[in-house]
Design a protein around this motif. Structure first.
Motif, PDB file in Angstrom:
ATOM      1  N   GLU A   1       0.829  -1.204   0.000  1.00  0.00           N
ATOM      2  CA  GLU A   1       0.000   0.000   0.000  1.00  0.00           C
ATOM      3  C   GLU A   1       0.867   1.259   0.000  1.00  0.00           C
ATOM      4  O   GLU A   1       0.571   2.240  -0.696  1.00  0.00           O
ATOM      5  N   ALA A   2       1.934   1.240   0.786  1.00  0.00           N
ATOM      6  CA  ALA A   2       2.828   2.404   0.845  1.00  0.00           C
ATOM      7  C   ALA A   2       3.513   2.636  -0.500  1.00  0.00           C
ATOM      8  O   ALA A   2       3.642   3.775  -0.965  1.00  0.00           O
ATOM      9  N   ALA A   3       3.950   1.546  -1.122  1.00  0.00           N
ATOM     10  CA  ALA A   3       4.615   1.675  -2.423  1.00  0.00           C
ATOM     11  C   ALA A   3       3.650   2.198  -3.478  1.00  0.00           C
ATOM     12  O   ALA A   3       4.004   3.058  -4.306  1.00  0.00           O
TER      13      ALA A   3
ATOM     14  N   SER B   1       0.990   4.028  -2.933  1.00  0.00           N
ATOM     15  CA  SER B   1       0.665   5.420  -2.627  1.00  0.00           C
ATOM     16  C   SER B   1       1.775   6.355  -3.097  1.00  0.00           C
ATOM     17  O   SER B   1       1.506   7.455  -3.597  1.00  0.00           O
ATOM     18  N   ALA B   2       3.012   5.903  -2.966  1.00  0.00           N
ATOM     19  CA  ALA B   2       4.148   6.752  -3.360  1.00  0.00           C
ATOM     20  C   ALA B   2       4.229   6.934  -4.869  1.00  0.00           C
ATOM     21  O   ALA B   2       4.675   7.975  -5.355  1.00  0.00           O
ATOM     22  N   THR B   3       3.806   5.925  -5.608  1.00  0.00           N
ATOM     23  CA  THR B   3       3.907   5.986  -7.066  1.00  0.00           C
ATOM     24  C   THR B   3       2.594   6.361  -7.745  1.00  0.00           C
ATOM     25  O   THR B   3       2.560   6.588  -8.957  1.00  0.00           O
ATOM     26  N   GLY B   4       1.511   6.403  -6.960  1.00  0.00           N
ATOM     27  CA  GLY B   4       0.217   6.731  -7.516  1.00  0.00           C
ATOM     28  C   GLY B   4      -0.442   5.589  -8.267  1.00  0.00           C
ATOM     29  O   GLY B   4      -1.429   5.794  -8.984  1.00  0.00           O
ATOM     30  N   GLU B   5       0.097   4.392  -8.125  1.00  0.00           N
ATOM     31  CA  GLU B   5      -0.468   3.232  -8.803  1.00  0.00           C
ATOM     32  C   GLU B   5      -1.671   2.693  -8.033  1.00  0.00           C
ATOM     33  O   GLU B   5      -1.832   2.927  -6.838  1.00  0.00           O
TER      34      GLU B   5
END
Length: 300
Positions: free
Chosen positions: A100-102, A104-108
Protein backbone atom coordinates in the motif's frame (compact mmCIF):
# COMPACT_ATOMS: atom_id res chain seq x y z
CA UNK A 1 3.64 -49.28 -2.29
CA UNK A 2 7.04 -47.55 -2.30
CA UNK A 3 9.50 -49.12 0.07
CA UNK A 4 11.73 -47.06 2.29
CA UNK A 5 15.46 -47.27 1.64
CA UNK A 6 17.20 -49.72 3.94
CA UNK A 7 19.54 -47.04 5.38
CA UNK A 8 22.23 -49.73 5.73
CA UNK A 9 20.04 -51.62 8.22
CA UNK A 10 19.51 -54.97 6.58
CA UNK A 11 17.82 -57.01 9.30
CA UNK A 12 16.08 -56.70 12.67
CA UNK A 13 19.30 -57.80 14.35
CA UNK A 14 21.25 -55.03 12.63
CA UNK A 15 18.62 -52.51 13.67
CA UNK A 16 18.76 -53.73 17.27
CA UNK A 17 22.53 -53.30 17.19
CA UNK A 18 22.20 -49.79 15.74
CA UNK A 19 19.62 -48.84 18.36
CA UNK A 20 21.95 -50.14 21.06
CA UNK A 21 24.57 -47.57 20.00
CA UNK A 22 22.04 -44.83 20.88
CA UNK A 23 21.43 -46.34 24.32
CA UNK A 24 18.09 -47.90 23.37
CA UNK A 25 17.96 -51.63 24.07
CA UNK A 26 15.40 -53.33 21.85
CA UNK A 27 14.23 -56.91 22.19
CA UNK A 28 13.63 -59.10 19.13
CA UNK A 29 9.93 -58.24 18.83
CA UNK A 30 10.49 -54.50 18.97
CA UNK A 31 13.44 -54.57 16.56
CA UNK A 32 11.44 -56.65 14.08
CA UNK A 33 8.40 -54.36 14.23
CA UNK A 34 10.52 -51.24 13.73
CA UNK A 35 12.49 -52.88 10.91
CA UNK A 36 9.30 -53.86 9.09
CA UNK A 37 7.86 -50.36 9.52
CA UNK A 38 10.96 -48.97 7.83
CA UNK A 39 11.02 -51.49 5.00
CA UNK A 40 7.26 -51.58 4.31
CA UNK A 41 6.80 -47.82 4.70
CA UNK A 42 4.09 -48.35 7.29
CA UNK A 43 3.46 -46.28 10.43
CA UNK A 44 4.41 -47.98 13.68
CA UNK A 45 1.67 -47.77 16.30
CA UNK A 46 3.23 -48.15 19.77
CA UNK A 47 0.86 -48.73 22.65
CA UNK A 48 1.62 -49.30 26.32
CA UNK A 49 1.77 -47.83 29.77
CA UNK A 50 3.47 -44.44 30.24
CA UNK A 51 7.21 -44.73 30.64
CA UNK A 52 7.76 -47.89 28.59
CA UNK A 53 10.00 -46.23 25.98
CA UNK A 54 7.56 -45.42 23.17
CA UNK A 55 8.73 -41.84 22.64
CA UNK A 56 12.35 -42.83 23.19
CA UNK A 57 12.04 -45.38 20.38
CA UNK A 58 11.18 -42.66 17.87
CA UNK A 59 14.09 -40.57 19.11
CA UNK A 60 16.47 -43.52 18.78
CA UNK A 61 15.20 -44.37 15.28
CA UNK A 62 15.83 -40.79 14.19
CA UNK A 63 19.43 -41.11 15.37
CA UNK A 64 19.90 -44.44 13.62
CA UNK A 65 18.49 -43.09 10.35
CA UNK A 66 20.32 -39.75 10.70
CA UNK A 67 16.90 -38.17 10.20
CA UNK A 68 15.22 -35.11 11.66
CA UNK A 69 12.83 -35.96 14.48
CA UNK A 70 9.59 -33.97 14.13
CA UNK A 71 7.18 -34.28 17.03
CA UNK A 72 3.46 -33.65 17.12
CA UNK A 73 2.17 -33.68 20.70
CA UNK A 74 -1.53 -34.52 20.65
CA UNK A 75 -3.96 -33.07 23.16
CA UNK A 76 -7.67 -32.72 23.72
CA UNK A 77 -9.11 -30.45 21.03
CA UNK A 78 -6.15 -30.57 18.63
CA UNK A 79 -7.22 -29.95 15.04
CA UNK A 80 -5.76 -30.25 11.57
CA UNK A 81 -4.51 -26.66 11.45
CA UNK A 82 -2.30 -27.25 14.49
CA UNK A 83 -0.80 -30.29 12.80
CA UNK A 84 -0.55 -28.99 9.24
CA UNK A 85 0.05 -25.31 8.71
CA UNK A 86 -0.92 -21.76 9.50
CA UNK A 87 -0.32 -18.39 7.88
CA UNK A 88 2.06 -15.85 9.36
CA UNK A 89 -0.53 -13.10 9.81
CA UNK A 90 1.82 -10.39 11.21
CA UNK A 91 4.20 -10.77 8.23
CA UNK A 92 1.27 -10.81 5.80
CA UNK A 93 0.01 -7.57 7.34
CA UNK A 94 3.43 -5.93 7.05
CA UNK A 95 3.64 -7.09 3.45
CA UNK A 96 0.23 -5.60 2.70
CA UNK A 97 1.16 -2.28 4.28
CA UNK A 98 4.40 -2.22 2.28
CA UNK A 99 2.44 -2.74 -0.94
CA UNK A 100 0.00 0.00 0.00
CA UNK A 101 2.83 2.40 0.85
CA UNK A 102 4.61 1.68 -2.42
CA UNK A 103 1.42 2.16 -4.43
CA UNK A 104 0.66 5.42 -2.63
CA UNK A 105 4.15 6.75 -3.36
CA UNK A 106 3.91 5.99 -7.07
CA UNK A 107 0.22 6.73 -7.52
CA UNK A 108 -0.47 3.23 -8.80
CA UNK A 109 -3.64 1.28 -8.13
CA UNK A 110 -3.23 -2.07 -6.44
CA UNK A 111 -4.53 -5.12 -8.27
CA UNK A 112 -6.67 -6.92 -5.68
CA UNK A 113 -6.10 -10.37 -7.18
CA UNK A 114 -2.34 -9.88 -7.36
CA UNK A 115 -2.23 -8.59 -3.79
CA UNK A 116 -4.21 -11.58 -2.53
CA UNK A 117 -1.95 -13.99 -4.39
CA UNK A 118 1.16 -12.35 -2.91
CA UNK A 119 -0.27 -12.63 0.60
CA UNK A 120 -0.54 -16.40 0.26
CA UNK A 121 2.95 -16.92 -1.00
CA UNK A 122 4.74 -19.97 0.49
CA UNK A 123 7.16 -17.65 2.31
CA UNK A 124 4.31 -16.72 4.66
CA UNK A 125 3.38 -20.35 5.29
CA UNK A 126 4.11 -21.66 8.79
CA UNK A 127 4.62 -25.41 8.50
CA UNK A 128 3.38 -27.39 11.50
CA UNK A 129 4.75 -30.88 12.32
CA UNK A 130 2.87 -32.99 9.75
CA UNK A 131 3.60 -30.62 6.86
CA UNK A 132 7.24 -30.25 7.96
CA UNK A 133 7.62 -34.03 7.97
CA UNK A 134 6.25 -34.25 4.43
CA UNK A 135 8.67 -31.56 3.29
CA UNK A 136 11.72 -32.95 5.13
CA UNK A 137 13.74 -35.92 3.92
CA UNK A 138 14.67 -38.01 5.74
CA UNK A 139 12.50 -37.49 8.79
CA UNK A 140 10.84 -39.37 11.62
CA UNK A 141 7.38 -38.05 12.50
CA UNK A 142 6.46 -38.78 16.11
CA UNK A 143 2.72 -38.43 16.74
CA UNK A 144 2.76 -38.61 20.52
CA UNK A 145 -0.24 -39.66 22.63
CA UNK A 146 -2.66 -39.93 19.74
CA UNK A 147 -5.21 -41.36 22.18
CA UNK A 148 -5.66 -37.84 23.60
CA UNK A 149 -7.00 -36.54 20.26
CA UNK A 150 -10.59 -36.95 19.04
CA UNK A 151 -12.19 -39.01 16.27
CA UNK A 152 -12.09 -36.20 13.72
CA UNK A 153 -8.36 -35.75 14.16
CA UNK A 154 -7.83 -39.50 13.78
CA UNK A 155 -9.68 -39.37 10.45
CA UNK A 156 -7.41 -36.54 9.31
CA UNK A 157 -4.30 -38.51 10.29
CA UNK A 158 -5.56 -41.59 8.48
CA UNK A 159 -5.89 -39.63 5.24
CA UNK A 160 -2.44 -38.05 5.52
CA UNK A 161 -0.74 -41.33 6.45
CA UNK A 162 -2.38 -43.07 3.51
CA UNK A 163 -1.63 -40.45 0.85
CA UNK A 164 1.61 -38.96 2.23
CA UNK A 165 0.27 -35.68 0.89
CA UNK A 166 -1.85 -32.72 1.94
CA UNK A 167 -3.72 -30.13 -0.06
CA UNK A 168 -3.35 -26.45 0.81
CA UNK A 169 -6.03 -24.42 -1.01
CA UNK A 170 -3.83 -21.37 -1.57
CA UNK A 171 -0.70 -23.33 -2.54
CA UNK A 172 -1.76 -26.70 -3.93
CA UNK A 173 -0.77 -30.25 -3.09
CA UNK A 174 2.32 -30.95 -1.02
CA UNK A 175 3.48 -34.54 -1.46
CA UNK A 176 6.41 -36.17 0.30
CA UNK A 177 9.32 -37.09 -1.98
CA UNK A 178 10.30 -39.69 0.62
CA UNK A 179 7.57 -40.51 3.15
CA UNK A 180 8.62 -39.98 6.74
CA UNK A 181 8.92 -42.88 9.12
CA UNK A 182 5.87 -42.37 11.33
CA UNK A 183 5.71 -43.51 14.96
CA UNK A 184 2.40 -43.09 16.78
CA UNK A 185 2.20 -43.60 20.53
CA UNK A 186 -0.75 -44.26 22.79
CA UNK A 187 -1.02 -44.63 26.56
CA UNK A 188 -4.39 -46.31 25.99
CA UNK A 189 -6.44 -43.72 27.83
CA UNK A 190 -9.04 -44.60 25.19
CA UNK A 191 -9.26 -47.02 22.30
CA UNK A 192 -7.96 -45.69 19.00
CA UNK A 193 -10.19 -46.54 16.04
CA UNK A 194 -9.54 -49.73 14.11
CA UNK A 195 -9.23 -47.85 10.80
CA UNK A 196 -6.11 -46.04 12.02
CA UNK A 197 -4.66 -49.15 13.62
CA UNK A 198 -5.15 -51.16 10.41
CA UNK A 199 -3.01 -48.64 8.54
CA UNK A 200 -0.16 -49.29 10.98
CA UNK A 201 2.05 -52.05 12.26
CA UNK A 202 1.17 -52.63 15.91
CA UNK A 203 3.57 -52.93 18.82
CA UNK A 204 2.72 -53.31 22.49
CA UNK A 205 5.48 -52.07 24.79
CA UNK A 206 5.63 -53.29 28.36
CA UNK A 207 8.04 -52.36 31.11
CA UNK A 208 11.33 -54.21 30.63
CA UNK A 209 12.12 -57.20 32.79
CA UNK A 210 14.59 -56.81 35.62
CA UNK A 211 17.71 -57.87 33.72
CA UNK A 212 16.92 -55.67 30.71
CA UNK A 213 16.31 -52.68 32.97
CA UNK A 214 19.68 -53.24 34.60
CA UNK A 215 21.23 -53.34 31.12
CA UNK A 216 19.44 -50.10 30.23
CA UNK A 217 20.90 -48.43 33.32
CA UNK A 218 24.42 -49.50 32.40
CA UNK A 219 23.86 -48.36 28.81
CA UNK A 220 22.60 -44.90 29.81
CA UNK A 221 24.85 -44.44 32.84
CA UNK A 222 28.30 -45.87 32.15
CA UNK A 223 30.20 -46.39 35.36
CA UNK A 224 27.10 -47.04 37.46
CA UNK A 225 28.07 -49.60 40.12
CA UNK A 226 26.60 -53.03 39.45
CA UNK A 227 25.14 -53.28 42.94
CA UNK A 228 23.45 -49.89 42.71
CA UNK A 229 22.02 -50.66 39.26
CA UNK A 230 20.55 -53.94 40.51
CA UNK A 231 19.12 -52.31 43.65
CA UNK A 232 17.52 -49.43 41.76
CA UNK A 233 16.02 -51.68 39.08
CA UNK A 234 14.72 -54.09 41.70
CA UNK A 235 13.20 -51.31 43.80
CA UNK A 236 11.47 -49.81 40.74
CA UNK A 237 10.03 -53.18 39.80
CA UNK A 238 8.58 -53.51 43.29
CA UNK A 239 7.23 -49.96 43.08
CA UNK A 240 5.36 -50.89 39.91
CA UNK A 241 3.61 -53.65 41.82
CA UNK A 242 2.46 -51.14 44.44
CA UNK A 243 -0.84 -49.32 44.19
CA UNK A 244 0.55 -46.00 42.93
CA UNK A 245 -1.16 -43.15 41.09
CA UNK A 246 1.75 -43.01 38.62
CA UNK A 247 4.03 -46.06 38.52
CA UNK A 248 7.57 -45.13 37.47
CA UNK A 249 8.72 -45.72 33.91
CA UNK A 250 12.16 -46.43 32.55
CA UNK A 251 12.96 -42.71 32.41
CA UNK A 252 12.32 -42.46 36.15
CA UNK A 253 14.54 -45.48 36.77
CA UNK A 254 17.37 -43.74 34.95
CA UNK A 255 16.71 -40.45 36.77
CA UNK A 256 16.76 -42.17 40.14
CA UNK A 257 20.03 -43.96 39.46
CA UNK A 258 21.55 -40.71 38.20
CA UNK A 259 20.35 -38.81 41.27
CA UNK A 260 21.86 -41.43 43.55
CA UNK A 261 25.14 -41.14 41.66
CA UNK A 262 25.14 -37.37 42.07
CA UNK A 263 24.66 -37.55 45.84
CA UNK A 264 27.52 -40.05 46.06
CA UNK A 265 25.50 -43.14 46.97
CA UNK A 266 27.26 -46.43 46.32
CA UNK A 267 24.22 -48.47 47.25
CA UNK A 268 20.52 -47.90 47.86
CA UNK A 269 19.56 -47.57 51.51
CA UNK A 270 16.68 -45.92 53.35
CA UNK A 271 18.41 -42.56 53.73
CA UNK A 272 19.57 -42.25 50.11
CA UNK A 273 16.24 -43.52 48.81
CA UNK A 274 14.25 -41.04 50.91
CA UNK A 275 16.49 -38.14 49.85
CA UNK A 276 16.12 -38.87 46.13
CA UNK A 277 12.55 -40.17 45.98
CA UNK A 278 11.44 -37.15 43.96
CA UNK A 279 13.40 -38.47 40.99
CA UNK A 280 11.23 -41.57 40.72
CA UNK A 281 7.82 -40.61 42.15
CA UNK A 282 5.92 -37.57 40.92
CA UNK A 283 2.86 -37.46 43.17
CA UNK A 284 2.80 -36.49 46.83
CA UNK A 285 0.42 -39.34 47.69
CA UNK A 286 2.77 -41.87 46.08
CA UNK A 287 5.82 -40.43 47.82
CA UNK A 288 4.10 -40.44 51.23
CA UNK A 289 2.92 -44.03 50.79
CA UNK A 290 6.32 -45.30 49.70
CA UNK A 291 8.31 -43.28 52.24
CA UNK A 292 6.45 -45.04 55.06
CA UNK A 293 7.33 -48.42 53.53
CA UNK A 294 10.94 -47.90 52.51
CA UNK A 295 12.31 -50.48 54.96
CA UNK A 296 10.07 -53.16 53.48
CA UNK A 297 10.66 -52.01 49.90
CA UNK A 298 14.45 -52.12 50.16
CA UNK A 299 14.52 -55.33 52.17
CA UNK A 300 12.61 -57.28 49.51
Amino acid sequence: MTERPSNAVGSPAELAAALRTTGYLADDGLATAAFLAMQMNRPLFCEGEPGTGKTALAQALAQVLDAELIRLQCHDGIDASQALYDWDFPRQLLHLRALEAAASATGETLDADAVEASLYDPRFLLARPVLRALQTSPSVLLIDEVDRADDEFEAFLLEVLTEHAVSIPEVGEVRAKEPPLVVLTSNRTREVHDALKRRCLYLWLDHPDLQREIQILHSRLPGLPERLAAQVAGAVHRLRQTDLLKPPGVAETIDWARALQLVGARHLDVDSAAATLGAVLKYREDADRVRSQLDTLLAS
